[in-house]
Design an enzyme around this catalytic site. Structure first.
Site, PDB file in Angstrom:
ATOM      1  N   HIS A  47      29.974 -15.794  15.545  1.00 51.77           N
ATOM      2  CA  HIS A  47      28.844 -16.318  14.781  1.00 51.77           C
ATOM      3  C   HIS A  47      29.295 -16.976  13.476  1.00 51.77           C
ATOM      4  O   HIS A  47      28.532 -16.993  12.501  1.00 51.77           O
ATOM      5  CB  HIS A  47      27.861 -15.191  14.464  1.00 51.77           C
ATOM      6  N   GLU A 150      24.686  -5.034  23.671  1.00 54.83           N
ATOM      7  CA  GLU A 150      23.553  -5.785  23.120  1.00 54.83           C
ATOM      8  C   GLU A 150      22.716  -6.452  24.195  1.00 54.83           C
ATOM      9  O   GLU A 150      21.900  -7.311  23.893  1.00 54.83           O
ATOM     10  CB  GLU A 150      24.064  -6.830  22.128  1.00 54.83           C
ATOM     11  N   ASP A 176      20.298  -7.769  18.880  1.00 59.54           N
ATOM     12  CA  ASP A 176      20.262  -8.435  20.185  1.00 59.54           C
ATOM     13  C   ASP A 176      19.802  -7.481  21.284  1.00 59.54           C
ATOM     14  O   ASP A 176      19.128  -7.906  22.234  1.00 59.54           O
ATOM     15  CB  ASP A 176      21.638  -9.003  20.534  1.00 59.54           C
TER      16      ASP A 176
END
Length: 253
Positions: A47, A150, A176
């Site tokens: 990310h 997740e 998530d």
């Protein structure tokens, strides 16, 4: 590699460890936090805008610290996994795992034949060939592999994933996971997610795999240790900076 080989052994022995996730991509921040005393630091590449060249600088920044560098790689990318390990990472954290078969593929990517599929060429990790023999002899046993839990599929397959040889950490990605379960992560804690946490903790305990959670305060850190979490992140670099800045700004003048 040998200086950092104790993290996986400590987790396998049942010890609790504390670290931090680094998302800012700064070698200077990485170096600073490496001197704080964290057991491990996860360098974020999923990310963030961190590329392989920048990752090398961050790993080099941890060279004089006692923190084990772990790289959060893109989902199940064997080439990126290989590069991260060749550059000196002590392990990988892999997001969006969904099945035991995927877990086996990742573990294989971190091991040399005949135990895996990793190509040999560790460069910086083996001091540019000076430590080839030692690295080849010990890397497979010392390499840490973790997965971020997740997805609904990972939760449903958690027993099979935890049972895969070479899986060391199951880290809870609650935002998530909440989205995957169809609930609002901004409304945590929620009964569905609490049940999922207990399910992962139980699977980890049955199979000797460390379970990870993120703590925001010192009290949470101690609570998670008491509950059996052994891979606890004390926030992220940007939250530590943000919280310090907010506290200073909001303090009485």
């Amino acid at each position: 590699m040998s200086e950092r080989s104790s993290l996986r052994a400590r987790l396998l022995a049942g010890e609790s460890t504390t670290g931090c996730f680094l998302g800012l991509g700064s070698p200077s921040v990485t170096e600073l936090l490496g001197h704080v005393g964290f057991d491990w630091l996860v360098l974020e590449t999923e990310h963030s805008a961190v590329d392989v060249a920048q990752l090398e600088h961050m790993l080099r920044a941890l060279g004089a610290s006692g923190s084990t560098p772990i790289v959060r790689v893109p989902p199940r990318d064997p080439v990126f996994i290989q590069r991260a390990l060749d550059l000196g990472a002590g392990g990988v954290i892999v997001p969006l795992i969904r099945s035991a078969d995927e877990a086996r593929e990742v573990v294989a990517a971190t091991r040399f034949p005949p135990h895996g599929t990793r190509s040999f060429g560790p460069l910086r990790a083996a001091r540019y060939s000076l430590d080839y023999g030692e690295y080849l002899a010990h890397a497979d046993d010392e390499m840490l592999v973790g997965f971020i839990i997740e997805t609904r599929e990972a939760l449903e397959s958690i027993e099979e994933i935890a049972a895969v040889p070479g899986v060391d950490v199951l880290f809870l990605g609650l935002f998530d996971l909440s989205l995957s379960l169809g609930v609002d992560p901004l409304a945590l804690p929620l009964p569905e997610v609490d049940a999922a946490i207990e399910r992962v903790l139980a699977a980890g305990a049955r199979h000797g795999v460390a379970v990870g959670h993120s703590a925001r305060t010192r009290d949470e850190l101690e609570q998670f240790r008491a509950r059996g979490f052994r891979f606890i992140s004390f926030g992220t670099d940007y939250f530590l900076l943000l919280n310090a800045a907010k506290a200073a700004f909001e303090a009485p003048r």
